[in-house]
Each structure stands twice: as C-alpha cells, then as structure tokens.
Enzyme design. Sequence first.
Site, PDB file in Angstrom:
ATOM      1  N   HIS A 172      -5.420  86.188  30.065  1.00  0.00           N
ATOM      2  CA  HIS A 172      -4.612  85.157  29.224  1.00  0.00           C
ATOM      3  C   HIS A 172      -5.178  83.411  29.469  1.00  0.00           C
ATOM      4  CE1 HIS A 172      -2.494  84.348  33.127  1.00  0.00           C
ATOM      5  NE2 HIS A 172      -2.085  83.203  32.688  1.00  0.00           N
ATOM      6  N   LYS A 176      -5.668  80.173  26.640  1.00  0.00           N
ATOM      7  CA  LYS A 176      -5.228  78.902  26.737  1.00  0.00           C
ATOM      8  C   LYS A 176      -5.593  77.574  25.929  1.00  0.00           C
ATOM      9  CE  LYS A 176      -3.121  79.561  31.524  1.00  0.00           C
ATOM     10  NZ  LYS A 176      -1.770  79.366  31.693  1.00  0.00           N
ATOM     11  N   GLU A 210      -0.879  77.133  42.317  1.00  0.00           N
ATOM     12  CA  GLU A 210       0.633  77.437  42.030  1.00  0.00           C
ATOM     13  C   GLU A 210       1.637  77.071  43.057  1.00  0.00           C
ATOM     14  OE1 GLU A 210       0.774  81.163  39.537  1.00  0.00           O
ATOM     15  OE2 GLU A 210      -0.968  81.913  41.188  1.00  0.00           O
ATOM     16  N   ASP A 229      -6.658  89.015  42.070  1.00  0.00           N
ATOM     17  CA  ASP A 229      -5.695  88.632  41.084  1.00  0.00           C
ATOM     18  C   ASP A 229      -6.121  87.580  40.390  1.00  0.00           C
ATOM     19  OD1 ASP A 229      -3.070  88.756  39.770  1.00  0.00           O
ATOM     20  OD2 ASP A 229      -2.302  87.173  41.022  1.00  0.00           O
ATOM     21  N   HIS A 234      -9.525  85.262  36.222  1.00  0.00           N
ATOM     22  CA  HIS A 234      -9.258  83.753  35.826  1.00  0.00           C
ATOM     23  C   HIS A 234     -10.369  82.866  36.126  1.00  0.00           C
ATOM     24  CE1 HIS A 234      -5.892  85.747  34.565  1.00  0.00           C
ATOM     25  NE2 HIS A 234      -5.045  85.459  35.497  1.00  0.00           N
TER      26      HIS A 234
END
Length: 482
Positions: A172, A176, A210, A229, A234
């Site tokens: 994803h 963006k 995060e 992850d 990413h």
Amino acid sequence: MNETFDLVIFGGTGDLALRKLYPALYLAETDGNLHASGRIIAAARQQLDDAQFRAKVSEALKRFLPEKYDEALATKFLARLTYFPLDVNNHAQYAQMKRSLDERVSRTVFYLSVGPSLFPAIIGGLQAAGLNTPETRIVLEKPLGRDLKSSREINEVVLKAFAESQVYRIDHYLGKETVQNLLALRFGNTLLEPLWNRTWVRDVQITIAETVGVETRGEFYDNTGAFRDMVQNHMLNLLCIVAMEPPSSLDPDAVRDEKLQVVRSLKPWTAESLREHIVRGQYRGGTLAGQSVPAYASEEGVPKDSITETYVALRAEIANWRWAGVPFFLRTGKRMAERRAEVVINFKAPPHSIFPGALNPNRMVITLQPDENVRLYTMAKAPGDGMRVREVHLDLDFKDFFRERRQDAYERLLLDVLRGNPTLFMRNDEADAAWRWVQPVLDHWQHEAIAPIGYTAGTWGPPAASRLTAKEGTAWHEETSV
Ligand code: NDP
Ligand code: BG6
C-alpha cells in the site's frame, strides 16, 4: 470505471477488509469511480446473511470514515455488497461460488485478504472450479511468505494457476499519493537530477516511524517483526523510488524494471556488515503523548520472552555508478517519538568555505506523512554586521497548492486492479530479489540468536542507531534539525 466487475474478497470480515478495503471502495464510490453494476462479494467462514454483513460494513464505514460518511451514498454502496459463507479449505464450495458469480461481467477479481498460509487452498479451490480464467485477476496481500523459501513456494502455486500479468502483489505504500509525488519530483523536474548522485549526495535516510504499538495484532506481529513487516516491502519500495534510474515511460514494466535494478544492485550482506550495519530493537514501556504505554513483551499475544524486533535501522549501499559509496540509512519502528515517514537527502558540504564559522551542508527533507512537504535547508547571510551565515529553510507545502481530495492508497490500488494497471504492484522478480537481499539478515539473527536492544517507547529508538550514522560522519535528521 467503465467495466463491470465482481470483486471477491476472501477474508472479507477481517480487520484489513473492514478497516481499509471497504472504506477505500466507498471513497471510490463517492467519486463515481465504480461501475454502476460492479459487485463486491465477501467470503469468510462466519455465518452471516447479506443484511448482517452490510450492517457490519456500515458500522466500519461510520467508524473509519466518520467525516466522509453519507447515508444516501452508503446505501448505494452497501447495495453492491453480498456475503458468501465459505471455508477456503472446502473445495466443493468454490463451484457454488462460481454459480453465484456473473459470467457476463467483464472482470472478476479475487482479493486474498487472508494470511499467506491460506493462499494455496484458495488458489487450488479457484483452479478446481475453473475460476482462474484469463480474464480474472488476483490480488495478494502482504506478507507474501515469511522468507525466501516460503515466498517462492507461494509464487509457484500462484503462477501455476495464473499468468504473472494476472497477479497483483499489493504494497500500500506504493499507492500513497506522497510516494508517487516522489516520482513526480524526481522525474518531472530537471533541477534535482544533476545533484542526485554520488558526486553531490553524502547520504540518504529513509524513515518510517510509527507511534502505534502492535495493537490487536500481537500474535501476527511476533511471528513477523519489523524487518519482514516493513523493510522487506515498504522500505525497499521507497528506496527503489529514491534511487532508481529514470524509466523510459510510466509503462508498468518500464518502472518495475528500473526498481528491480536497484534491489539487484544492493550490496550483499557480509559477516562484517551483518555485525556492524544493522540495529535490531524492541520497545520497552514508556510515555507517548503523555500516556504511559506498555513494553512490547507485555502486549496481548506476545510472549514475555519474545526476541522479535519492533525497530530496525540499517545501512545499505547500492553498488552502481550513480550511488557507489553513498550510505542509505533505513529505519522503521513502532512506538517511536513521532509518526513520520520521510526521505532525507544530505548533500555534501561545500568544498571550501569563505565564511567564518561552520557551514551546514544542504539537506532536502521530503515528508511523506503525516504532512506532505519538501523542506530544503540552505545557508543564508545572518542580518547585521559581518558576513556570518546561518541555516534557513525553504518550504514547499503541497496542501497550499492542491485543494483536491487525496486518494487513499488502497482506493487507488483497488481501482488500478479493476482497470488493469499493474505499475504500482510488485512483480514476482522484484519481490524475489527483495527476499534474496533480506534473507541473510533473517538467517543471521536466527543462527546467532541476536536479541533486540531495548528502547524506551516514545523515543527515536536505541542509541546504537545513532552510532550507525555517526560512524559515517552524519546523524539522523531529528538529531541535526534546527
Ligand atoms: P483477520 O484475522 O482480522 O481476518 C482474517 C479473515 O480471514 C477473516 O475474515 C476470517 O474470517 C477469514 N478466514 C480465516 N480463516 C478462514 C478460512 N479457513 N476460510 C475462510 N475464511 C477464513 O486478519 P487481517 O484482516 O488483519 O489480515 C489479513 C491478511 O492481511 C494477513 O495476512 C495480514 O497480515 C495482512 N495485512 C493486514 C493488515 C491490517 O492492518 N490488518 C495490514 C497489511 C496486511 P472467519 O474467521 O469468519 O473465517
Ligand atoms: C502495514 C504493517 O503494512 O503497514 C503495519 O503491517 C504498519 O504494521 C502499517 O503499521 C503502516 O502503514 P501506514 O500507511 O499507516 O504508514
């Protein structure tokens, strides 16, 4: 969207579907981007009828899109939704599913929003029912396995039933708006290109920080860790966009070929770099926004003696003419001081200074989230007597220029699948090259039982990460900012 479609979401009652997929599809509806007769079919084991399922999705829309929720629009959207109870391991049910799909639609898409251990059963079921026709597309949610071996096994199963051109491996981050703006910034301007190389760039830093912990996903996360992850997918995708050569066009393969070259050019790990160039961390309890938060090892679903990392910082290098010798620092972590995703380009210092005092090298900071802006740190004359220079910054804030609604990442990617544009999806060779590069790190951690270093929640990670940059005569962005 001018094609009718049936979009089947396996795992259609799960967290990802409720939190991200239906809200994204609802947003597409608000812009009239879904074909009037397009249908969305959720499949999962839970016994629900259509009304119960629609009520669930309606609740999710109200919860996750409170400002965008509109009763009339939601009613129109919910009318597209149906529910199909199915255990993915029960092959007989796929024939039933086939009967419920409309053979006249131009496009059937199967979205696998389930853990990868269920992929083979679903692919087998679709194949047995003859649902893998050349017109179908299949979307694979990450993680695509947990190492090189399992990702290859998954790909083998998928590619026996579907052609590569039918497979959409989702990341994803590539959906963006801000990540795509990086492409525009680099390849829509001539200004940066002459500087974008080893001659002028001292180091590059890519951060995805995060503030959230592992939330309700403790069990999943403990089997995964930050490296799998975030870094394998990413962060490597961001690195590719920052470092790739200009593609000849925006054609899917033109872009993906250049991204692949970057991953293939990453310097392989050595015994020394595994020891010196990677920091593994895990958060301890701490304070965030004035609230005390628990240690990772006390989160629900996480074993007390877990040695899973919630933080990674590493130094990579791209062995090609453009980038040889330039350190690329990548870091990501949960429960960090701020939620911030950014790319920092540190330029080299002027070769000779004619001013008294130190000259700070120029720095370009591209913030991807939560804001979308570019800040260029430059030197300017300080007012007053004498010729003293001081650091100032030039700001480019995209929200000052663009008033249009930003598409959500999943919204864009789902529309791309329906339209058949795979540019922003990982090709098999890209995903494989990424796994090949990360595998030695996973092996090293496992064989050497490398335990993560603790860092206090609400900070920028373990001090060892600062030593990583200091060794190269540089520092993380927040340590140098004015
Ligand atoms: P959940 O556990 O919330 O949902 C799993 C879904 O799969 C449920 O709908 C469940 O419904 C269904 N399911 C499980 N077993 C079966 C079965 N045998 N037959 C049919 N349906 C089944 O997981 P998430 O939605 O969080 O995640 C799904 C995938 O997406 C995972 O691989 C996750 O890592 C990944 N992902 C998740 C993100 C997130 O933010 N949640 C972000 C990025 C990726 P039921 O039990 O009723 O069958
Ligand atoms: C997901 C990870 O892929 O990305 C999560 O599984 C992480 O752990 C999330 O929180 C971050 O995405 P975003 O868009 O919130 O930065």
